[in-house]
Scaffold this motif. Structure first.
Motif, PDB file in Angstrom:
ATOM      1  N   ARG A 161       0.782  -1.166  -0.134  1.00 14.18           N
ATOM      2  CA  ARG A 161       0.144  -0.058   0.089  1.00 14.18           C
ATOM      3  C   ARG A 161       0.837   1.229  -0.003  1.00 14.18           C
ATOM      4  O   ARG A 161       0.622   2.360  -0.740  1.00 14.18           O
ATOM      5  CB  ARG A 161      -1.102   0.048   1.165  1.00 14.18           C
ATOM      6  N   ASN A 194      -3.762   6.747   5.499  1.00 12.58           N
ATOM      7  CA  ASN A 194      -4.669   7.084   6.468  1.00 12.58           C
ATOM      8  C   ASN A 194      -5.781   7.907   6.094  1.00 12.58           C
ATOM      9  O   ASN A 194      -7.067   7.919   6.766  1.00 12.58           O
ATOM     10  CB  ASN A 194      -4.232   8.019   7.868  1.00 12.58           C
ATOM     11  N   ARG A 196      -9.712   7.846   4.134  1.00 11.25           N
ATOM     12  CA  ARG A 196     -10.931   7.061   4.110  1.00 11.25           C
ATOM     13  C   ARG A 196     -10.814   5.808   3.117  1.00 11.25           C
ATOM     14  O   ARG A 196     -10.455   6.008   2.015  1.00 11.25           O
ATOM     15  CB  ARG A 196     -12.222   7.814   3.800  1.00 11.25           C
ATOM     16  N   MET A 197     -11.035   4.546   3.493  1.00  6.14           N
ATOM     17  CA  MET A 197     -11.065   3.477   2.491  1.00  6.14           C
ATOM     18  C   MET A 197     -12.161   3.411   1.874  1.00  6.14           C
ATOM     19  O   MET A 197     -13.501   3.557   2.243  1.00  6.14           O
ATOM     20  CB  MET A 197     -10.778   2.296   3.455  1.00  6.14           C
ATOM     21  N   ASP A 200     -11.019  -1.489  -0.234  1.00  7.53           N
ATOM     22  CA  ASP A 200      -9.838  -2.173  -0.062  1.00  7.53           C
ATOM     23  C   ASP A 200      -9.096  -2.702  -1.266  1.00  7.53           C
ATOM     24  O   ASP A 200      -9.612  -3.632  -1.768  1.00  7.53           O
ATOM     25  CB  ASP A 200      -9.998  -3.279   1.148  1.00  7.53           C
ATOM     26  N   THR A 203      -7.878   3.674  -0.899  1.00  7.57           N
ATOM     27  CA  THR A 203      -8.380   4.778  -0.130  1.00  7.57           C
ATOM     28  C   THR A 203      -8.802   5.733  -0.928  1.00  7.57           C
ATOM     29  O   THR A 203      -8.430   5.657  -2.342  1.00  7.57           O
ATOM     30  CB  THR A 203      -7.480   5.255   0.974  1.00  7.57           C
TER      31      THR A 203
END
Length: 383
Positions: A161, A194, A196-197, A200, A203
């Motif tokens: 990621r 960090n 908002r997802m 998955d 984000t």
């Protein structure tokens, strides 16, 4: 036809390029935006609107968009096209226009697009159609399709990621050098991770913008290009491949049609990935440049995450990617492919200001449509 691998190498050129209304363009219709970009591109080329005899567009909400824009501009084109290959359509148009110019079917091609989904959201924005095989899983279209490809790439090759986030950070760093870019605030890898997802592992910062924008380019034969107002940017190669419609029918989630279009375009151009100075890759999501770098031959399959790491594609890095800020930070009004071409032209002309790549001679623009469904590659040259 004098051609290289079936393509008129260097015998056609882009002679005008422009954008309009990037960010938010309230009170201006999509066709108005396309027309304004058209007039700017024609002025850039020093060509009159009356000379346009081929019109290529992809109207966002009008099935008969080619006829609509021709009527609006008051031109009578010999050729019109309004294809539905998504964001790759404009690279496909370069291929088609080059061939039509070479055989003398047309003399001046206009490729134009305008869209304002941010300031004038239409009903049903986005790719809402779902196949009966996918609908039971309630995916978010098209984001979940790209998330599926990203997850598979991570599983097979160890892509992280953090590496996906580096794509977004590099795009933002380029955008900070571009006064036209819609989003220019600082962005860090941690900000991306960090955020908002959405689907998955993606984000909201792994996803492209949803804003307004218009663009246009003008193409003529190389002999005519010498008389235009700006230095011509020659088309050395252009190729296109469609592999599927829905992500559930994609033959391999980590191999796109760029593995077909890229080698064809390079063969036509007589150059390779190592010769390219500026790379413009459709970045609807952070996974896409990683896949395209691999499939276009810039690095081996599975190495894309490591290839882009460490600031390699950011300002001051080893390879300039999406120098306008890309779809992630500059503009993505539903389809981004034409903006790739405009930025490539500006770089090869030396018009990119603070973000200019020094002595840029060759550029690659690669468009993507659907859910990694349609891939089109164009190679451009200053010489």
């Amino acid at each position: 036809m004098s051609a290289h691998y079936g393509f008129p190498r260097g015998r056609t050129a882009i002679v005008g390029a422009a954008t309009f209304g990037i960010g938010r363009c309230p009170g201006v219709s999509a066709i108005d935006m396309a027309a304004k970009a058209t007039l700017l591109a024609l002025a850039d080329a020093g060509i009159a609107l009356s000379e346009v005899d081929a019109l290529y567009t992809s109207a966002p909400y009008e099935a008969l968009g080619g006829m609509e824009l021709a009527e609006y501009l008051g031109v009578t084109p010999k050729v019109t096209d309004c294809n539905r290959t998504g964001g790759s359509a404009f690279e496909v148009y370069v291929q088609q226009a080059a061939l039509a110019l070479e055989v003398g079917l047309i003399d001046c091609a206009l490729i134009a697009y305008g869209s304002n989904p941010a300031s004038n959201p239409p009903p049903g924005v986005g790719m809402t159609r779902q196949s009966p095989w996918e609908a039971p899983y309630r995916p978010l279209a098209p984001i979940s399709s790209y998330a599926l490809a990203a997850s598979r790439h991570m599983h097979l090759y160890g892509t992280t990621r953090e590496q996906l986030a580096e794509v977004a950070v590099a795009a933002r760093q380029w955008a900070q050098l571009n006064p036209e870019a819609a989003v220019r605030e600082a962005l860090t890898v941690e900000d991306v991770l960090n955020a908002r997802m959405v689907s998955d592992p993606l984000t909201v910062r792994d996803c492209c913008l949803f804003n307004d924008g218009a663009a246009a380019v003008v193409m003529v034969r190389a002999d005519r290009a010498k008389d235009c107002a700006k230095a011509p940017v020659h088309v050395l190669g252009a190729a296109h491949a469609v592999t599927h419609r829905e992500i559930s029918s994609m033959p391999d989630l980590t191999v796109t049609g760029a593995a077909i279009s890229g080698p064809q375009a390079f063969a036509q151009a007589g150059v390779g990935p190592g010769d390219i100075d500026v790379v413009m890759l459709y970045d609807a999501f952070t996974i896409t440049p990683i896949l395209f770098f691999e499939d276009l031959g810039f690095c081996p399959k599975g190495e894309g995450g490591r290839f882009i790491s460490g600031g390699h594609i950011a300002p001051g890095g080893g390879l300039a990617l999406n120098t306008n800020g890309g779809g992630l930070s500059c503009v993505h009004p539903g389809m981004y492919g034409l903006f790739l071409l405009v930025e490539a032209v500006r770089q090869l002309r030396g018009e990119a200001g603070e973000r200019q790549v020094r002595d840029a001679q060759l550029a690659l623009a690669h468009g993507n449509g659907g859910v990694l469904s349609s891939e089109a590659t164009v190679i451009l040259s200053r010489a």
